[in-house]
Design a protein around this motif. Structure first.
Motif, mmCIF file in Angstrom:
data_model
loop_
_atom_site.group_PDB
_atom_site.id
_atom_site.type_symbol
_atom_site.label_atom_id
_atom_site.label_comp_id
_atom_site.label_asym_id
_atom_site.label_seq_id
_atom_site.Cartn_x
_atom_site.Cartn_y
_atom_site.Cartn_z
ATOM 1 N N LEU A 11 89.636 82.971 76.921
ATOM 2 C CA LEU A 11 89.285 83.094 75.466
ATOM 3 C C LEU A 11 89.763 84.617 75.367
ATOM 4 C CD1 LEU A 11 85.918 81.264 74.777
ATOM 5 C CD2 LEU A 11 88.310 80.348 74.343
ATOM 6 N N LEU A 12 90.250 84.650 74.161
ATOM 7 C CA LEU A 12 90.683 86.241 73.748
ATOM 8 C C LEU A 12 89.926 86.389 72.154
ATOM 9 C CD1 LEU A 12 92.281 88.810 73.917
ATOM 10 C CD2 LEU A 12 94.158 87.796 72.640
ATOM 11 N N TYR A 13 89.267 87.290 72.162
ATOM 12 C CA TYR A 13 88.650 87.722 70.797
ATOM 13 C C TYR A 13 89.299 89.033 70.288
ATOM 14 C CZ TYR A 13 84.872 84.837 72.875
ATOM 15 O OH TYR A 13 84.211 83.671 73.261
ATOM 16 N N PHE A 14 89.604 88.853 68.905
ATOM 17 C CA PHE A 14 90.653 89.640 68.112
ATOM 18 C C PHE A 14 89.981 90.093 67.028
ATOM 19 C CE2 PHE A 14 94.309 90.502 65.497
ATOM 20 C CZ PHE A 14 95.103 91.112 66.321
ATOM 21 N N SER A 15 90.054 91.211 66.736
ATOM 22 C CA SER A 15 89.562 92.120 65.601
ATOM 23 C C SER A 15 90.412 92.073 64.301
ATOM 24 C CB SER A 15 88.911 93.547 65.834
ATOM 25 O OG SER A 15 87.822 93.357 66.516
ATOM 26 N N VAL A 16 89.960 91.681 63.162
ATOM 27 C CA VAL A 16 90.506 91.890 61.761
ATOM 28 C C VAL A 16 89.798 92.761 60.991
ATOM 29 C CG1 VAL A 16 91.761 90.638 59.927
ATOM 30 C CG2 VAL A 16 91.577 89.686 62.374
ATOM 31 N N ASP A 17 90.449 93.768 60.642
ATOM 32 C CA ASP A 17 89.642 94.691 59.590
ATOM 33 C C ASP A 17 90.515 95.148 58.655
ATOM 34 O OD1 ASP A 17 91.120 96.638 61.124
ATOM 35 O OD2 ASP A 17 89.521 98.050 60.883
ATOM 36 N N TYR A 18 91.518 94.555 58.224
ATOM 37 C CA TYR A 18 92.286 94.592 56.843
ATOM 38 C C TYR A 18 92.426 93.094 56.148
ATOM 39 C CZ TYR A 18 94.306 98.952 58.747
ATOM 40 O OH TYR A 18 94.662 100.443 59.089
ATOM 41 N N THR A 19 91.964 93.177 54.854
ATOM 42 C CA THR A 19 91.598 91.978 54.242
ATOM 43 C C THR A 19 93.000 91.155 54.115
ATOM 44 O OG1 THR A 19 91.957 93.429 52.221
ATOM 45 C CG2 THR A 19 89.731 92.962 52.968
ATOM 46 N N ARG A 20 93.104 89.679 54.311
ATOM 47 C CA ARG A 20 93.970 88.856 54.373
ATOM 48 C C ARG A 20 93.465 87.828 53.345
ATOM 49 N NH1 ARG A 20 97.413 91.903 56.699
ATOM 50 N NH2 ARG A 20 98.760 90.044 56.763
ATOM 51 N N ALA A 21 94.673 87.142 52.787
ATOM 52 C CA ALA A 21 94.119 85.970 51.747
ATOM 53 C C ALA A 21 93.400 84.926 52.391
ATOM 54 C CB ALA A 21 95.608 85.521 51.103
ATOM 55 N N SER A 22 93.658 84.480 53.862
ATOM 56 C CA SER A 22 92.768 83.604 54.359
ATOM 57 C C SER A 22 92.744 83.996 55.670
ATOM 58 C CB SER A 22 93.360 82.233 53.924
ATOM 59 O OG SER A 22 94.644 82.138 54.886
ATOM 60 N N ASP A 23 92.104 83.126 56.513
ATOM 61 C CA ASP A 23 92.089 83.142 58.018
ATOM 62 C C ASP A 23 93.455 82.727 58.712
ATOM 63 O OD1 ASP A 23 91.743 80.432 57.716
ATOM 64 O OD2 ASP A 23 89.630 80.496 58.383
ATOM 65 N N GLU A 24 94.392 82.317 58.109
ATOM 66 C CA GLU A 24 95.790 81.954 58.615
ATOM 67 C C GLU A 24 96.271 83.409 59.112
ATOM 68 O OE1 GLU A 24 97.962 79.925 55.826
ATOM 69 O OE2 GLU A 24 96.645 78.442 55.258
ATOM 70 N N CYS A 25 97.065 83.144 60.233
ATOM 71 C CA CYS A 25 97.696 84.207 60.714
ATOM 72 C C CYS A 25 98.922 84.733 59.824
ATOM 73 C CB CYS A 25 98.533 83.773 62.097
ATOM 74 S SG CYS A 25 97.554 84.114 63.636
ATOM 75 N N GLY A 26 99.407 83.650 58.947
ATOM 76 C CA GLY A 26 100.389 84.092 58.198
ATOM 77 C C GLY A 26 100.102 84.532 56.794
ATOM 78 N N ALA A 27 98.709 84.674 56.548
ATOM 79 C CA ALA A 27 98.280 84.907 55.167
ATOM 80 C C ALA A 27 98.664 86.620 54.966
ATOM 81 C CB ALA A 27 96.705 84.865 55.162
ATOM 82 N N PRO A 28 98.987 86.680 53.673
ATOM 83 C CA PRO A 28 99.464 88.225 53.312
ATOM 84 C C PRO A 28 98.282 88.868 53.023
ATOM 85 C CG PRO A 28 99.359 86.553 51.239
ATOM 86 C CD PRO A 28 99.216 85.641 52.471
ATOM 87 N N ALA A 29 98.537 90.205 52.909
ATOM 88 C CA ALA A 29 97.604 91.146 52.898
ATOM 89 C C ALA A 29 96.873 91.167 51.356
ATOM 90 C CB ALA A 29 97.730 92.598 53.190
ATOM 91 N N VAL A 30 95.547 91.298 50.851
ATOM 92 C CA VAL A 30 95.145 91.184 49.572
ATOM 93 C C VAL A 30 94.061 92.735 49.666
ATOM 94 C CG1 VAL A 30 95.168 88.733 49.355
ATOM 95 C CG2 VAL A 30 93.280 89.720 50.413
ATOM 96 N N PRO A 31 93.728 92.768 48.662
ATOM 97 C CA PRO A 31 92.854 94.124 48.148
ATOM 98 C C PRO A 31 91.768 93.714 48.647
ATOM 99 C CG PRO A 31 94.194 93.373 46.107
ATOM 100 C CD PRO A 31 94.573 92.304 46.977
ATOM 101 N N THR A 32 90.833 94.676 48.979
ATOM 102 C CA THR A 32 89.546 94.752 49.617
ATOM 103 C C THR A 32 88.671 94.278 48.461
ATOM 104 O OG1 THR A 32 89.308 97.052 49.195
ATOM 105 C CG2 THR A 32 89.535 96.424 51.267
ATOM 106 N N THR A 33 89.086 94.145 47.112
ATOM 107 C CA THR A 33 88.121 93.657 46.219
ATOM 108 C C THR A 33 88.252 92.142 45.869
ATOM 109 O OG1 THR A 33 89.924 94.119 44.806
ATOM 110 C CG2 THR A 33 88.343 95.811 44.831
ATOM 111 N N ASP A 34 89.070 91.472 46.781
ATOM 112 C CA ASP A 34 89.153 90.179 46.586
ATOM 113 C C ASP A 34 88.030 89.474 47.471
ATOM 114 O OD1 ASP A 34 89.907 87.375 46.884
ATOM 115 O OD2 ASP A 34 91.896 87.688 47.373
#
Length: 470
Positions: A123-146
């Motif tokens: 298992l690999l655990y990977f941190s995400v700390d820039y807001t994305r439109a969804s949890d999909e890998c291909g989801a685009p970035a969105v504002p932190t106000t979303d």
């Protein structure tokens, strides 16, 4: 001692609304990652080092970044004959069975910010700390106000190193800047301590005061059902100065202790119940601007904290800054088991002054597992990699180094060694812009570490080292 200022914003702030380096994968299905072909960087090539090193350090190899992983390289984790390198665009798996000739096995494109990694078996655990439109890998970035934006932890199955599979995603408040693997006591679960910070009243998923961490419980027989089981407040009375969460938490599970570097505070914790950590001591230091990370000695009697003055983007290895800021602070652990106390012993900062165009400050490193001795290898961004003897915690000293010339002689740019870790006889350095470096320390003082085999290594999850242990 003079008080130190609040650090300026990092050149890669975790709450950035949009990232230029983010790559969207059009039409990607939910929980799908883009697997890229191994880059040409792993092709045979003559290697000539461009680094200045001490006589007891040799630069063995470099694997440049591929075009797909063109964003910042970040942290490293290790399992078996593999190193996993985080990147703001995803992660890379390297075959390091032949350290002099490391090879890229696979690259996974899955943007989401810093991309810190921890590994546990398959298992690999990977941190995400820039807001994305969804949890999909291909989801685009969105504002932190979303309010529907995703940040948190992604989980991958890396049993097939050439073909990692996306398993699940777990949302956490303020996302995940770093993550810490914590073994469970029952052998059926493990936990992830999620560190994050920088709340704002304008961020619907990251509200102040955020004096807490998130704890994810992972059932080992069903990692897809991982979930947040608690979010304990570590500073019920508020943290010192600018504390609003933690940057790193390092656990020493075999001794039931953890050390947290929490922006304005250094903390010690009892993790005898890994799902319910308890803060047992808190310290501050007027010379520290940003408590960034922590490492215990193998006997658990000493802990080294680092200060990331300037957020990693500043030129702080200058005579004008001095030797006690942007440095390491070493504490011994006294008191009793029920009531431990951190006692300050001394500072360490690299003695090699750097130029005003080189970002340089204490960053990520690890013990060199010499039985009964205390040696450390550490990244200093463009200050390179330092080998440190801190057997006398009040008088630590550099005994070796690896240091490149400035990336740019005329202007300050972000680069250099993000992380440097000892693993099975070699040091692996994740250079932000120049790829993976392999370094060999030939100093007889650390040679005994080669008799301590390592099957797995995570930056924030320390094992107890024993000679010949498997």
């Amino acid at each position: 001692m003079a008080s130190s200022p609040t650090p300026p914003p990092s050149p890669h702030p975790r709450r950035a609304a949009l990232r230029k380096g983010a790559v969207a994968l059009a039409g990607a299905a939910a929980l799908a990652a883009s697997l890229l072909s191994p880059s040409a960087a792993s092709a045979d090539q003559a290697f000539v080092s461009d680094a200045d090193t001490s006589a007891n350090v040799t630069h063995i190899a470099n694997v440049p970044k591929s075009e797909a992983m063109g964003d910042f390289n970040s942290d490293l984790a290790f399992v078996g004959d593999y190193a996993i390198g985080g990147n703001y665009n995803g992660f890379v798996i390297y075959d390091i069975s032949a350290p002099e000739d490391p090879r890229v096995v696979s690259e996974v494109l899955c943007p989401g910010g810093q991309g810190d990694v921890s590994v546990s078996g398959d298992l690999l655990y990977f941190s995400v700390d820039y807001t994305r439109a969804s949890d999909e890998c291909g989801a685009p970035a969105v504002p932190t106000t979303d309010p529907n934006a995703f940040e948190g932890i992604r989980i991958f199955d890396i049993s097939d190193k050439a073909n990692p599979q996306y398993v699940a995603a777990v949302r956490t408040d303020c996302g995940s800047h770093t993550n810490t693997l914590v073994p469970g006591k029952d052998g059926e679960h493990e936990y992830i301590y999620v560190s994050s910070y920088s709340p704002s009243a304008s961020f619907p998923n990251c509200q102040p005061p955020h004096d807490k961490i998130s704890i994810i419980e992972v059932p080992l027989d069903d990692p897809a059902s991982a979930e947040v089981v608690d979010a304990p407040v570590l500073f019920p009375d508020g943290g010192f100065r600018n504390t609003s969460g933690c940057h790193d938490i390092t656990v020493y599970a075999e001794r039931d202790i953890a050390a947290g570097a929490c922006m304005g505070d250094g903390i010690l914790m009892d993790i005898s119940d890994p799902a319910a950590p308890v803060v047992t001591d808190v310290v501050q230091d007027s010379n520290f601007a940003f408590w960034h990370s922590a490492t215990f000695t193998n006997d658990g009697a000493t802990v080294m904290f680092t200060d990331e003055l300037g957020g990693g983007g500043g030129a702080t290895c200058l005579e004008s800054i001095g030797s006690e800021r942007g440095a390491n602070a070493i504490y011994t652990i006294g008191g009793t088991e029920a009531d431990p106390e951190l006692a300050f012993e001394g500072y360490f900062k690299i003695p090699r002054l750097q130029s005003s165009t080189e970002n340089c400050v204490a960053h990520n490193g690890s013990l060199i597992p010499v039985p009964g001795q205390d040696f450390f290898v550490q990244s200093w961004y463009q200050g390179g990699v330092s080998v440190i003897d801190f057997n006398d915690p009040a008088a630590p000293r550099e005994i070796g180094y690896f240091d490149r010339s400035p990336i740019d002689e005329d202007r300050l740019v972000l680069g250099g060694s993000w992380s440097a870790y000892y693993y099975n006889g070699y040091v692996y350095s994740s250079d932000i812009t120049r790829g993976l470096d392999v370094i060999k320390i030939t100093d007889p003082r650390v040679r005994a570490a080669e008799r301590v085999p390592m099957d797995e290594f995570n930056p924030q999850s320390q094992p107890e080292y024993r000679p010949g242990r498997r």
